[in-house]
Write an enzyme that holds these catalytic residues in place. Sequence first.
Site, mmCIF file in Angstrom:
data_model
loop_
_atom_site.group_PDB
_atom_site.id
_atom_site.type_symbol
_atom_site.label_atom_id
_atom_site.label_comp_id
_atom_site.label_asym_id
_atom_site.label_seq_id
_atom_site.Cartn_x
_atom_site.Cartn_y
_atom_site.Cartn_z
ATOM 1 N N PRO A 186 0.810 -1.222 0.000
ATOM 2 C CG PRO A 186 -0.849 -1.587 1.597
ATOM 3 C CD PRO A 186 0.465 -2.120 1.113
ATOM 4 C CG PHE A 187 -0.266 4.113 1.568
ATOM 5 C CD1 PHE A 187 -1.410 4.787 1.158
ATOM 6 C CD2 PHE A 187 -0.326 3.319 2.700
ATOM 7 C CE1 PHE A 187 -2.589 4.670 1.872
ATOM 8 C CE2 PHE A 187 -1.511 3.201 3.417
ATOM 9 C CZ PHE A 187 -2.641 3.888 2.995
ATOM 10 N NE ARG A 188 2.205 5.258 -6.909
ATOM 11 C CZ ARG A 188 2.054 4.485 -7.991
ATOM 12 N NH1 ARG A 188 2.916 3.512 -8.224
ATOM 13 N NH2 ARG A 188 1.062 4.704 -8.835
ATOM 14 C CG LEU A 189 5.109 3.207 1.709
ATOM 15 C CD1 LEU A 189 4.585 3.410 3.113
ATOM 16 C CD2 LEU A 189 6.372 4.033 1.490
ATOM 17 C CG HIS A 190 5.992 -0.901 -4.143
ATOM 18 N ND1 HIS A 190 4.623 -1.000 -4.043
ATOM 19 C CD2 HIS A 190 6.235 0.106 -5.034
ATOM 20 C CE1 HIS A 190 4.062 -0.108 -4.837
ATOM 21 N NE2 HIS A 190 5.009 0.575 -5.443
#
Length: 211
Positions: A186-190
């Site tokens: 989520p939230f591009r916190l890959h």
Amino acid sequence: MTDLKDPPEELTKGDFTEVVKPFELFAEWLEDAKASEPNDPNALSLATVDETGLPNVRMVLLKGFDEAGFVFYTNFESAKGRELLSAGKAAMCFHWKSLRRQVRIRGDVVEVSKEEADEYYRSRPRGSRIGAWASKQSRPLESRFALEKEVARFTAKFGIGDIPRPDHWSGMRLVPTEIEFWHDRPFRLHDRVKFTRSSTDQPWTKERLYP
């Protein structure tokens, strides 16, 4: 207020971040893709460079892999084949959209053995074996009819007999020095984990990367 020492669970849990054997992890992810991808779970983008250093990228199919590397097949007289033979290096990217995962691979490329190429070639449908003879891959084609004429010519030439593998058609094995696993969060916190080694006789080192 969330304690900064305790990041959200979805950033720390992962089914792969603790793995230490990249080929085993790749095998697991490929099996997952076979169950979830509607078409060609073994499809990958293959990047090469020409003699000026200009990149080229196209989709090909993975036809085998083990700890020696990742195997695909091509016409060596095509742009792809010429670039692979000239540079001796390439990069791959698998993107499994349904799983929100990708794997990036870089390394040297070497030709597979004649025996390995022959075995795979014999496993192909007869029409595909004819096509390997008929197609002057990547070169200008005057019309679809011209291609069909070549297919007909080689179909007649080989009749119902054996169709040998063309000398200019074989396999390449990408021998990785880098393999990176990426999973959407989520939230591009890959989650990103990269394995590297300096050569094939050296052990892998692993590091986690910022997204």
